[in-house]
Scaffold this motif. Structure first.
Motif, PDB file in Angstrom:
ATOM      1  N   ARG A 232       6.284   1.709  -0.197  1.00 55.13           N
ATOM      2  CA  ARG A 232       6.167   3.133  -0.452  1.00 55.13           C
ATOM      3  C   ARG A 232       5.727   3.823   0.838  1.00 55.13           C
ATOM      4  O   ARG A 232       5.289   3.166   1.785  1.00 55.13           O
ATOM      5  CB  ARG A 232       5.156   3.412  -1.565  1.00 55.13           C
ATOM      6  N   ALA A 234       3.251   6.406   2.835  1.00 51.71           N
ATOM      7  CA  ALA A 234       1.912   6.998   2.790  1.00 51.71           C
ATOM      8  C   ALA A 234       1.629   7.674   4.127  1.00 51.71           C
ATOM      9  O   ALA A 234       2.222   7.323   5.155  1.00 51.71           O
ATOM     10  CB  ALA A 234       0.857   5.937   2.501  1.00 51.71           C
ATOM     11  N   VAL A 254       2.548  -1.128   1.119  1.00 50.07           N
ATOM     12  CA  VAL A 254       2.661  -1.534  -0.282  1.00 50.07           C
ATOM     13  C   VAL A 254       1.566  -0.836  -1.069  1.00 50.07           C
ATOM     14  O   VAL A 254       0.546  -0.415  -0.506  1.00 50.07           O
ATOM     15  CB  VAL A 254       2.569  -3.068  -0.441  1.00 50.07           C
ATOM     16  N   SER A 255       1.763  -0.707  -2.371  1.00 55.11           N
ATOM     17  CA  SER A 255       0.850   0.089  -3.188  1.00 55.11           C
ATOM     18  C   SER A 255      -0.578  -0.435  -3.140  1.00 55.11           C
ATOM     19  O   SER A 255      -1.536   0.346  -3.245  1.00 55.11           O
ATOM     20  CB  SER A 255       1.342   0.137  -4.639  1.00 55.11           C
ATOM     21  N   ASP A 256      -0.744  -1.747  -2.940  1.00 55.18           N
ATOM     22  CA  ASP A 256      -2.102  -2.311  -2.894  1.00 55.18           C
ATOM     23  C   ASP A 256      -2.944  -1.656  -1.797  1.00 55.18           C
ATOM     24  O   ASP A 256      -4.153  -1.504  -1.946  1.00 55.18           O
ATOM     25  CB  ASP A 256      -2.042  -3.823  -2.630  1.00 55.18           C
ATOM     26  N   THR A 258      -2.712   1.394  -0.715  1.00 54.38           N
ATOM     27  CA  THR A 258      -2.912   2.833  -0.903  1.00 54.38           C
ATOM     28  C   THR A 258      -3.964   3.141  -1.959  1.00 54.38           C
ATOM     29  O   THR A 258      -4.384   4.290  -2.102  1.00 54.38           O
ATOM     30  CB  THR A 258      -1.599   3.522  -1.310  1.00 54.38           C
ATOM     31  N   ALA A 259      -4.396   2.121  -2.703  1.00 51.70           N
ATOM     32  CA  ALA A 259      -5.364   2.350  -3.771  1.00 51.70           C
ATOM     33  C   ALA A 259      -6.749   2.639  -3.191  1.00 51.70           C
ATOM     34  O   ALA A 259      -7.107   2.160  -2.112  1.00 51.70           O
ATOM     35  CB  ALA A 259      -5.432   1.125  -4.679  1.00 51.70           C
TER      36      ALA A 259
END
Length: 600
Positions: A232, A234, A254-256, A258-259
């Motif tokens: 993704r 960011a 990766v989404s991990d 961005t959390a």
């Protein structure tokens, strides 16, 4: 990895990529002579202005693409004992140099269509980008081209010799390194500020095996990923912090990564200064009038240092303290300057991140004004409208000396930190001979002992004070009488309590809302015979998180002392901040506030 498009890729490059397959493009790159490849990259760069523009603001705020181009001025500088080249950038800052390196690595990988993802949680201050070890040959080749176009350097991320990135020998020597540090060095025009590998960007090669990628070193988020994990987009500032008003582009991840993590400081942090200029004739006249109005009994209680001229002297330290925030603390949201209707002539008071606050806006009892007591002013800081719940309080003679982070002053859960000094509060009760700071410390000790049964002994260092508005409001209620007396003391009094600089910390500690912190700090007494030597060391080493330069005694030669301080501050903080009007010096101006006419 399943890739996504970056919104900042130029249409020309996108068209080329859509017509020529990736492997074919890489074969073409390998067969074209280096000089011709460089020429093509120059031509593509001329059309790809959108990508380069996003980093311009982060490197000085003025849209001058030339300063970021391959033709930008280069200078030979010394880094870690080695002579290397650096781009000369007007307005250079450490955070911008770091963001620039990250941006350039991302741009090179995206232009080559090499799959990558940005990584968080490595425990390092530098940003990090990861690629599969399967693409290492391609990565090394495109980076060698990029470093040939824009001179930069590479080394193992854990240390080692700095080597030119344009040499194939460099990459051969680093073949066993799974994490390398990439750096395009930057310096300011004076050469006082040089940003090298410490402000670089790490490149990790993740081992690929059985459809899985494994990180070469630990991070706090995820160290194993499935090949094909969806990527993704960011903002790059998630991985390389820049002030909120700047935008440095996007990166794939990766989404991990961005959390929001437990260690993230998700709350805003503001800065508050109290400031006065004793050269202002209106302010001096008001102070003299109040001093004459004091009763004989009150005058006898005032210690000589309660109204010492050295306490109010301004050597333009505020200008440089603001520069230190701009240079080393880009995470600060807003700055509030609390004054008695004064504004420095050089101050850019229209800057959206700065607000000048008059004493009359914050004092709960206006009859306590005018005041010339810093303890009284500090007692009212939590009344500032719009101030963040957690904030730093600074005197103008306190500076950030190198990159600092919110965790230096606050825990991620909001608890504040404080920094005790080796200096002790004298024992015994308050006496007329006590210095104002000692009398205040004794009063604070009495309040803490009465409520919590413990005896405090240590003073606090002259650092930025991490404060909570909620705690300050609670202190105002808990110690109502002492708080009222402090607010109404127009000069430092034997009855004062040091609310912001000491009592807050001890009170919050006993309430389990503050902890003892650790900060590399130094105090320089500019009246000391060794002051010049200590200032010279500070400039040369730049190895303290914060420092304070102060003098509580009027010097025999104020002019010589002022010149010494000015030379030091110009050498340490040569880059103007956006809080200054360009080229402005000027004397303080009287403000007309929304509360009424010009402050008298």
């Amino acid at each position: 990895m399943v890739s996504v498009s970056n919104p900042e890729t130029s249409s020309l490059v996108s068209t080329y990529r859509s017509l020529v397959p990736v492997r074919a493009r890489r074969r073409i790159v390998r067969r074209i002579p280096v000089p011709l490849r460089n020429l093509v990259m120059h031509l593509l760069a001329a059309f790809d202005s959108a990508r380069s523009a996003v980093v311009v603001r982060a490197l000085g705020g003025r849209r001058n693409p030339a300063r970021h181009s391959v033709n930008a001025s280069l200078r030979v500088v010394r880094i870690e004992g080695k002579h290397v080249r650096a781009a000369v950038v007007k307005g250079a800052t450490e955070w911008a140099a770091r963001a620039r390196n990250f941006h350039m690595v991302v741009a090179v990988l995206e232009d080559a269509e090499i799959e990558y993802f940005a990584v968080r949680g490595t425990g390092k201050d530098v940003p990090c980008v990861a690629v599969s070890s399967r693409y290492r040959g391609d990565v090394e080749e495109v980076l060698q081209i990029a470093f040939g176009l824009n001179p930069g350097y590479v080394r193992d991320a854990s240390g080692g010799q700095l080597r030119t990135g344009a040499s194939s020998k460099t990459w051969s020597r680093l073949r066993s390194s799974q994490v390398v540090r990439l750096t395009w060095n930057v310096c300011d025009p004076t050469g006082q500020l040089v940003f090298g590998p410490a402000s670089g960007c790490d490149l990790e090669f993740w081992a690929e095996s059985n459809g899985e990628l494994a990180a070469p070193r630990p991070n706090a988020v995820v160290t194993r990923l499935q090949v094909g994990t969806e990527l993704r987009v960011a903002e790059q500032k998630l991985f390389s912090l820049v002030p909120s008003q700047y935008h440095t582009g996007y990166a794939r991840t990766v989404s991990d990564f961005t959390a929001r993590l437990p260690g993230d400081h998700a709350y805003p942090i503001d800065v508050v200064y109290t400031w006065v200029d004793d050269a202002d004739p209106v302010w001096r006249a008001g102070k003299d009038a109040v001093r004459r109005s004091l009763t004989p009994d009150t005058t006898e209680q005032l210690h000589d240092q309660a109204d010492n001229d050295a306490r109010y002297t301004s050597r333009d330290e505020l200008r440089y303290s603001l520069r230190s925030i701009h240079q080393y603390a880009p995470w600060v949201r807003n700055i509030y300057l609390v004054t008695a209707g004064q504004t420095p002539g050089w101050l850019n008071s229209a800057h959206p991140g700065l607000r000048v606050v008059d004493h009359r806006e914050i004092f709960s009892d206006p009859s306590a004004l005018p005041t010339f007591n810093s303890h009284a002013i500090e007692s009212q800081l939590h009344h500032i409208n719009g101030l963040s719940e957690r904030f730093l309080y600074l005197n103008d003679d306190v500076f950030f000396g190198r990159p600092v982070h919110p965790e230096h002053f606050f825990h991620p859960n909001g608890l504040t930190k404080f920094f005790t000094s080796k200096a002790l509060i004298p024992s015994g009760q308050v006496t007329p001979d006590d210095l104002p700071v000692d009398a205040a410390g004794k009063n604070s000790r009495g309040l803490i002992a009465q409520q919590f049964g413990t005896v405090i002994a240590q003073k606090m260092k002259h650092t930025p004070h991490a404060l909570s508005r909620e705690v300050l409001a609670e202190i105002e209620q808990t110690y109502e009488r002492a708080h009222w007396v402090t607010q109404h003391s127009r000069f430092r009094s034997p009855h004062d309590i040091p609310i912001a600089s000491s009592l807050h910390h001890y009170y919050a500690y006993h309430k389990a809302r503050a902890t003892l912190g650790n900060l590399r700090y130094v105090y320089v007494d500019i009246g000391d015979a060794l002051a010049q030597r200590r200032l010279d060391r500070l400039v040369a080493k730049r190895d303290f998180d914060t420092f304070c330069i102060n003098d509580t005694v009027v010097p025999d030669d104020p002019g010589a002392q002022e010149r010494m301080v000015k030379r030091f501050l110009n050498a340490y903080f040569p880059v103007p901040s956006p809080f200054e009007l360009p080229g402005a010096e000027g004397t303080p101006t009287r403000r007309t506030t929304e509360l009424g006419a010009a402050v008298e």
